[in-house]
Design a protein around this motif. Structure first.
Motif, PDB file in Angstrom:
ATOM      1  N   VAL A 210       0.846  -1.201   0.000  1.00  0.00           N
ATOM      2  CA  VAL A 210       0.000   0.000   0.000  1.00  0.00           C
ATOM      3  C   VAL A 210       0.882   1.251   0.000  1.00  0.00           C
ATOM      4  N   SER A 211       1.989   1.197   0.748  1.00  0.00           N
ATOM      5  CA  SER A 211       2.923   2.326   0.756  1.00  0.00           C
ATOM      6  C   SER A 211       3.545   2.530  -0.619  1.00  0.00           C
ATOM      7  N   THR A 212       3.888   1.431  -1.289  1.00  0.00           N
ATOM      8  CA  THR A 212       4.591   1.579  -2.564  1.00  0.00           C
ATOM      9  C   THR A 212       3.657   2.016  -3.684  1.00  0.00           C
ATOM     10  N   VAL A 213       2.412   1.554  -3.666  1.00  0.00           N
ATOM     11  CA  VAL A 213       1.485   2.032  -4.703  1.00  0.00           C
ATOM     12  C   VAL A 213       1.185   3.514  -4.482  1.00  0.00           C
ATOM     13  N   THR A 214       1.163   3.941  -3.218  1.00  0.00           N
ATOM     14  CA  THR A 214       0.991   5.368  -2.916  1.00  0.00           C
ATOM     15  C   THR A 214       2.209   6.158  -3.362  1.00  0.00           C
ATOM     16  N   GLN A 215       3.400   5.644  -3.037  1.00  0.00           N
ATOM     17  CA  GLN A 215       4.645   6.313  -3.432  1.00  0.00           C
ATOM     18  C   GLN A 215       4.762   6.379  -4.953  1.00  0.00           C
ATOM     19  N   ALA A 216       4.398   5.296  -5.624  1.00  0.00           N
ATOM     20  CA  ALA A 216       4.481   5.270  -7.085  1.00  0.00           C
ATOM     21  C   ALA A 216       3.570   6.318  -7.710  1.00  0.00           C
ATOM     22  N   PRO A 225       8.511  16.612  -3.988  1.00  0.00           N
ATOM     23  CA  PRO A 225       9.448  17.669  -4.387  1.00  0.00           C
ATOM     24  C   PRO A 225      10.850  17.130  -4.616  1.00  0.00           C
ATOM     25  N   ALA A 226      11.603  17.806  -5.449  1.00  0.00           N
ATOM     26  CA  ALA A 226      12.976  17.375  -5.756  1.00  0.00           C
ATOM     27  C   ALA A 226      13.868  17.407  -4.526  1.00  0.00           C
ATOM     28  N   SER A 227      13.524  18.266  -3.562  1.00  0.00           N
ATOM     29  CA  SER A 227      14.346  18.403  -2.357  1.00  0.00           C
ATOM     30  C   SER A 227      14.090  17.307  -1.322  1.00  0.00           C
ATOM     31  N   ALA A 228      13.072  16.484  -1.537  1.00  0.00           N
ATOM     32  CA  ALA A 228      12.744  15.443  -0.565  1.00  0.00           C
ATOM     33  C   ALA A 228      13.854  14.394  -0.514  1.00  0.00           C
ATOM     34  N   PRO A 229      14.226  13.923   0.672  1.00  0.00           N
ATOM     35  CA  PRO A 229      15.287  12.907   0.777  1.00  0.00           C
ATOM     36  C   PRO A 229      14.846  11.582   0.167  1.00  0.00           C
ATOM     37  N   GLU A 230      15.791  10.828  -0.371  1.00  0.00           N
ATOM     38  CA  GLU A 230      15.465   9.535  -0.981  1.00  0.00           C
ATOM     39  C   GLU A 230      15.145   8.520   0.107  1.00  0.00           C
ATOM     40  N   PRO A 231      14.103   7.725  -0.065  1.00  0.00           N
ATOM     41  CA  PRO A 231      13.757   6.713   0.949  1.00  0.00           C
ATOM     42  C   PRO A 231      14.896   5.709   1.134  1.00  0.00           C
ATOM     43  N   ALA A 232      14.959   5.135   2.319  1.00  0.00           N
ATOM     44  CA  ALA A 232      16.030   4.179   2.624  1.00  0.00           C
ATOM     45  C   ALA A 232      15.733   2.790   2.083  1.00  0.00           C
ATOM     46  N   ALA A 233      14.465   2.403   2.043  1.00  0.00           N
ATOM     47  CA  ALA A 233      14.097   1.048   1.626  1.00  0.00           C
ATOM     48  C   ALA A 233      14.073   0.925   0.105  1.00  0.00           C
ATOM     49  N   TRP A 234      14.529  -0.239  -0.396  1.00  0.00           N
ATOM     50  CA  TRP A 234      14.536  -0.482  -1.846  1.00  0.00           C
ATOM     51  C   TRP A 234      13.134  -0.406  -2.415  1.00  0.00           C
ATOM     52  N   SER A 235      12.146  -0.878  -1.663  1.00  0.00           N
ATOM     53  CA  SER A 235      10.767  -0.892  -2.144  1.00  0.00           C
ATOM     54  C   SER A 235      10.267   0.511  -2.459  1.00  0.00           C
ATOM     55  N   LEU A 236      10.640   1.489  -1.649  1.00  0.00           N
ATOM     56  CA  LEU A 236      10.204   2.863  -1.871  1.00  0.00           C
ATOM     57  C   LEU A 236      11.107   3.604  -2.846  1.00  0.00           C
ATOM     58  N   GLN A 237      12.311   3.090  -3.057  1.00  0.00           N
ATOM     59  CA  GLN A 237      13.177   3.657  -4.095  1.00  0.00           C
ATOM     60  C   GLN A 237      12.711   3.231  -5.487  1.00  0.00           C
ATOM     61  N   ASN A 238      12.082   2.077  -5.560  1.00  0.00           N
ATOM     62  CA  ASN A 238      11.578   1.535  -6.830  1.00  0.00           C
ATOM     63  C   ASN A 238      10.094   1.175  -6.677  1.00  0.00           C
ATOM     64  N   PRO A 239       9.251   2.138  -6.371  1.00  0.00           N
ATOM     65  CA  PRO A 239       7.862   1.814  -6.011  1.00  0.00           C
ATOM     66  C   PRO A 239       7.045   1.249  -7.172  1.00  0.00           C
ATOM     67  N   VAL A 240       7.285   1.716  -8.397  1.00  0.00           N
ATOM     68  CA  VAL A 240       6.509   1.219  -9.534  1.00  0.00           C
ATOM     69  C   VAL A 240       6.809  -0.263  -9.759  1.00  0.00           C
ATOM     70  N   LEU A 241       8.087  -0.612  -9.792  1.00  0.00           N
ATOM     71  CA  LEU A 241       8.480  -2.006  -9.999  1.00  0.00           C
ATOM     72  C   LEU A 241       7.970  -2.894  -8.875  1.00  0.00           C
ATOM     73  N   TYR A 242       8.148  -2.451  -7.642  1.00  0.00           N
ATOM     74  CA  TYR A 242       7.731  -3.263  -6.491  1.00  0.00           C
ATOM     75  C   TYR A 242       6.216  -3.475  -6.509  1.00  0.00           C
ATOM     76  N   THR A 243       5.456  -2.440  -6.833  1.00  0.00           N
ATOM     77  CA  THR A 243       4.002  -2.560  -6.883  1.00  0.00           C
ATOM     78  C   THR A 243       3.567  -3.514  -7.988  1.00  0.00           C
ATOM     79  N   LEU A 244       4.194  -3.404  -9.151  1.00  0.00           N
ATOM     80  CA  LEU A 244       3.841  -4.295 -10.261  1.00  0.00           C
ATOM     81  C   LEU A 244       4.204  -5.741  -9.945  1.00  0.00           C
ATOM     82  N   LEU A 245       5.303  -5.955  -9.232  1.00  0.00           N
ATOM     83  CA  LEU A 245       5.657  -7.311  -8.825  1.00  0.00           C
ATOM     84  C   LEU A 245       4.605  -7.892  -7.879  1.00  0.00           C
ATOM     85  N   TRP A 246       4.139  -7.081  -6.951  1.00  0.00           N
ATOM     86  CA  TRP A 246       3.081  -7.526  -6.047  1.00  0.00           C
ATOM     87  C   TRP A 246       1.812  -7.848  -6.814  1.00  0.00           C
TER      88      TRP A 246
END
Length: 267
Positions: A210-216, A225-246
């Motif tokens: 649910v977090s990754t589909v929201t993030q995607a 925003p561009a200034s937002a820090p990058e998430p630490a978890a791989w799932s949130l760094q690649n939310p589209v891929l992770y959501t599609l895999l699910w």
């Protein structure tokens, strides 16, 4: 043994039947229109002044993708409740007596509910524009944001189809799905940033689909925003891929299980 063309034709007929039913059931119309509007307005103005967000993003832009995700997931539970209702009323027995594809009943049900979810998203998007939400990306990005929400919702519909075929009571389906889905949609980045979560819950939320589909959808809508820090978890760094895999995993598991449960229930 039905052919692919016959299955598609039967599925279209069942989809049309289910969409016509929506017009004749006031509860479904209210759920698809008034409930999304209520959620958007309440969350926007109740939580809007209490949530601290990075500079460059409004709470409306943070909120709407989360509301979209929550609504389409809850909307997908209609599949299970509707199938349980049809079985309880004997409609499935009527379908069994007709010369039609067995899988068409499930395909038509899930596709019709996908259409209802698409309508709900449209209502929420229009309401979101009124309360300050904006799409800051391209047209292609916006379309991608809506599509990934619908793809994930369609996968959840097949999961709920299996629940509806096994339980066979609409009330139990609704109660059971609420108990499971409600915490999943709140232990996520849907309404508040994950930084405010306790460590254990934050770890769970980072890998919660649910977090990754929201993030995607936030990324595709340009609501991060561009200034937002990058998430630490791989799932949130690649939310589209992770959501599609699910989504792919859910469909691969629950389509065969749902069809098998349907065939077993109609013997």
């Amino acid at each position: 043994m039905t052919t692919l063309a016959e299955t598609v034709s039967d599925s279209i007929v069942i989809t049309r039947r289910n969409l016509i039913k929506v017009k004749r059931v006031p509860d479904l119309i209210v759920a698809a229109t008034l409930s999304p509007i209520m959620f958007v307005v309440l969350f926007r103005y109740v939580f809007g002044g209490a949530i601290n967000l990075p500079d460059g993003i409004t709470y409306a832009e943070f909120l709407l993708p989360g509301i979209f995700a929550q609504t389409v997931i809850f909307g997908s539970t209609i599949t299970g409740a509707s199938l349980a209702d049809d079985m309880q009323k004997g409609l499935i027995d009527r379908f069994r007596s007709l010369p039609m594809s067995r899988s068409a009943v499930l395909i038509g049900r899930t596709v019709a509910d996908l259409g209802l979810n698409a309508f709900s998203i449209m209502v929420m998007a229009l309401t979101g524009l009124v309360v300050g939400w904006r799409i800051n990306s391209s047209i292609a990005g916006a379309i991608g944001g809506f599509l990934i929400l619908l793809v994930f919702a369609y996968a959840i519909s097949w999961l709920m189809a299996l629940v509806g075929l096994l339980v066979r009571t609409p009330e139990v389906v609704n109660n059971a799905s609420f108990i499971v889905i409600f915490p999943l949609t709140f232990i996520a980045n849907t309404f508040v940033p994950l930084e405010s979560f306790p460590t254990a819950l934050r770890r769970f939320a980072e890998w919660n689909p649910v977090s990754t589909v929201t993030q995607a959808s936030r990324e595709l809508f340009g609501n991060i925003p561009a200034s937002a820090p990058e998430p630490a978890a791989w799932s949130l760094q690649n939310p589209v891929l992770y959501t599609l895999l699910w989504a792919a995993a859910i469909l691969a598991v629950f389509i065969p299980l749902s069809v098998r449960a349907y065939l077993r229930s109609t013997r």
